[in-house]
Design a protein around this motif. Structure first.
Motif, PDB file in Angstrom:
ATOM      1  N   ASP A  37       0.812  -1.216   0.000  1.00 20.96           N
ATOM      2  CA  ASP A  37       0.000   0.000   0.000  1.00 20.96           C
ATOM      3  C   ASP A  37       0.847   1.269   0.000  1.00 20.96           C
ATOM      4  O   ASP A  37       0.349   2.348   0.286  1.00 20.96           O
ATOM      5  CB  ASP A  37      -0.931   0.004   1.222  1.00 20.96           C
ATOM      6  N   ALA A  81       1.857   3.155  -2.188  1.00 27.09           N
ATOM      7  CA  ALA A  81       1.387   4.201  -3.102  1.00 27.09           C
ATOM      8  C   ALA A  81      -0.133   4.337  -3.070  1.00 27.09           C
ATOM      9  O   ALA A  81      -0.716   4.981  -3.947  1.00 27.09           O
ATOM     10  CB  ALA A  81       1.857   3.905  -4.525  1.00 27.09           C
ATOM     11  N   ALA A  82      -0.770   3.764  -2.063  1.00 25.87           N
ATOM     12  CA  ALA A  82      -2.236   3.750  -2.035  1.00 25.87           C
ATOM     13  C   ALA A  82      -2.840   5.102  -1.682  1.00 25.87           C
ATOM     14  O   ALA A  82      -3.974   5.392  -2.071  1.00 25.87           O
ATOM     15  CB  ALA A  82      -2.728   2.687  -1.039  1.00 25.87           C
ATOM     16  N   SER A 127       0.110  10.676  -2.231  1.00 28.54           N
ATOM     17  CA  SER A 127       1.497  10.289  -2.460  1.00 28.54           C
ATOM     18  C   SER A 127       2.087  11.165  -3.558  1.00 28.54           C
ATOM     19  O   SER A 127       1.469  11.384  -4.606  1.00 28.54           O
ATOM     20  CB  SER A 127       1.587   8.814  -2.876  1.00 28.54           C
ATOM     21  N   ARG A 163      -1.496  12.558  -9.446  1.00 30.30           N
ATOM     22  CA  ARG A 163      -0.901  12.853  -8.144  1.00 30.30           C
ATOM     23  C   ARG A 163      -0.300  14.258  -8.178  1.00 30.30           C
ATOM     24  O   ARG A 163      -0.077  14.834  -9.250  1.00 30.30           O
ATOM     25  CB  ARG A 163       0.180  11.834  -7.783  1.00 30.30           C
ATOM     26  N   ASP A 180       0.028   0.760 -11.768  1.00 27.49           N
ATOM     27  CA  ASP A 180      -0.202   0.487 -10.352  1.00 27.49           C
ATOM     28  C   ASP A 180      -0.348  -1.014 -10.100  1.00 27.49           C
ATOM     29  O   ASP A 180      -0.091  -1.483  -8.984  1.00 27.49           O
ATOM     30  CB  ASP A 180      -1.502   1.151  -9.870  1.00 27.49           C
ATOM     31  N   VAL A 190      -0.888  -0.246  -4.783  1.00 25.91           N
ATOM     32  CA  VAL A 190      -1.955   0.571  -4.196  1.00 25.91           C
ATOM     33  C   VAL A 190      -3.003  -0.300  -3.506  1.00 25.91           C
ATOM     34  O   VAL A 190      -4.185   0.037  -3.451  1.00 25.91           O
ATOM     35  CB  VAL A 190      -2.621   1.474  -5.257  1.00 25.91           C
TER      36      VAL A 190
END
Length: 384
Positions: free
Chosen positions: A165, A167-168, A172, A220, A245, A266
């Motif tokens: 996680d 980059a969940a 981020s 992002r 992802d 993610v």
């Protein structure tokens, strides 16, 4: 007689620190190693970062330009922990300068990058190893030996998962990791590269594959300052996430076995959920990184309703004995990098490769490239 080896670290984010700490620890765990690493130089382009590393760990020299490391005659071996887009340039330059290299995966942005570094290492006659650290877990070594000995019969299928996680969170920061030009592939290079290495380490060569990929957080915020690891960013200019992802991949091995490799950066609720299940005609083995010292084993002639027992690894498995004196004492992630450092230094000392090599990096990059092509073309891709 014990000699010294001048080492340098290029790129001092989290992984640079891990490499440095591994160099410091390796003589304590492997006292018979005929080489002792000496921290000569550290390079990082972020202002002040290399100087801080020198103060904390005792590097003799701190610089911002890695080229100064390549030109430094005191440096005989280099850890390359810089961002992916720099791997090829730094790796080839260090090898051409006659320096042994310990480089983090995925070794560049493309299979061509991995080939270039591998060719430079071979031409220079230096040693090169790659950061595929999960194969160093004693339980993984035990699984490989059990599989190779026919302990679970003929392998029929395997499932390898790498869920995290990191980059969940939608905040981020949009760092180099999410850009094609600097990060290359996303979760493919970051996590699936480990999955490919584990697949090959346990079961042999992959013959063909079919993959699907997805981006679940398409935008992002750009960071406003220097970043390390997976930091958050708010208020920055939004930008697109350019790489994957998630990946799901079907595998066909040269042995005839089948496999599934799935990786995601993610996955909410998943923290370093890495592992595998290997099934054979007479049993199975199961491993979860978060329970690193345990290996689930099913063997016998029951076939149906056959029980699973837990093997707790001990001094007879892999390099466990260098860390703990008795079975079931815990090891951690950093210990795997100490083993990696040991294999690297032993390779340099003996002139024979131990641990994953640049050839393994090329095989992994070839599989990742095939995954990308398969997802784009929606078809099976041969790796031959």
């Amino acid at each position: 007689m014990v000699g010294t080896l001048g080492v340098a670290v290029v790129g001092f984010g989290w992984m640079g620190r891990v490499h440095t700490q591994a160099y410091i620890r390796v003589p304590h765990h492997f006292p018979r190693l005929p080489l002792r690493p000496e921290l000569v130089a550290v390079a990082d382009e972020v202002p002040g970062r290399a100087e801080e590393a020198a103060r904390q760990y005792g590097f003799a020299t701190a610089v911002r330009d890695w080229r100064e490391v390549a030109a430094d005659p005191r440096v005989q071996a280099v850890s390359i922990a810089a961002p992916n887009f720099l791997h090829r340039e730094i790796g080839t330059a260090m090898a051409e300068a006659g320096k042994h290299i310990w480089i983090e995966k995925p070794v560049g942005l493309t299979v061509e990058d991995a080939h270039a570094v591998a060719d430079a290492v071979a031409k220079a006659g230096v040693q090169g190893t790659v950061g595929f650290n999960y194969r160093n877990a004693p339980a993984v070594e035990a699984a490989r030996e059990l599989i190779a000995s026919g302990g679970i019969g003929t392998v029929t299928h395997v499932r390898i998962r790498l869920f995290s996680d990191y980059a969940a969170h939608p905040e981020s920061a949009l760092t180099w990791r999410y850009e094609r030009a600097r990060g290359g592939s996303g979760v493919l290079g970051d996590l699936a590269s480990h999955g490919v290495d584990l697949a090959r380490f346990l079961l042999g060569e992959i013959e063909s594959l079919a993959a699907d990929t997805a981006v679940f957080i398409p935008e992002r915020a750009r960071p406003v300052g220097a970043t390390a690891g997976h930091t958050r960013a708010t208020g920055g200019e939004p930008g697109p996430v350019e790489n994957e992802d998630y990946v799901n991949c079907l595998l066909r091995f040269a042995s005839g076995a089948r496999g599934v490799l799935e990786a995601c950066r993610v996955s909410v609720g998943e923290q370093n959920s890495y592992g595998f299940e290997v099934h054979g005609t007479e049993g199975a083995v199961f491993w979860d990184f978060r329970r690193m010292g345990e290996l689930g084993v099913s063997r016998g002639t029951f076939y149906q309703d056959q029980p699973v027992s837990t093997l707790y690894v001990g001094p007879g498995h892999g390099e466990y004995g260098a860390f703990q004196p008795g079975t079931a004492n815990a090891m951690g992630y950093d210990d795997l990098k100490v083993i990696e450092a040991y294999h690297f230094l032993r390779s340099v000392a003996e002139g024979t490769a131990y641990g994953p090599t640049l050839d393994d990096a090329v095989h992994s990059a070839t599989a990742l490239d095939a995954m990308s092509r398969s997802a784009r073309l929606r078809t099976w891709v041969d790796l031959g």
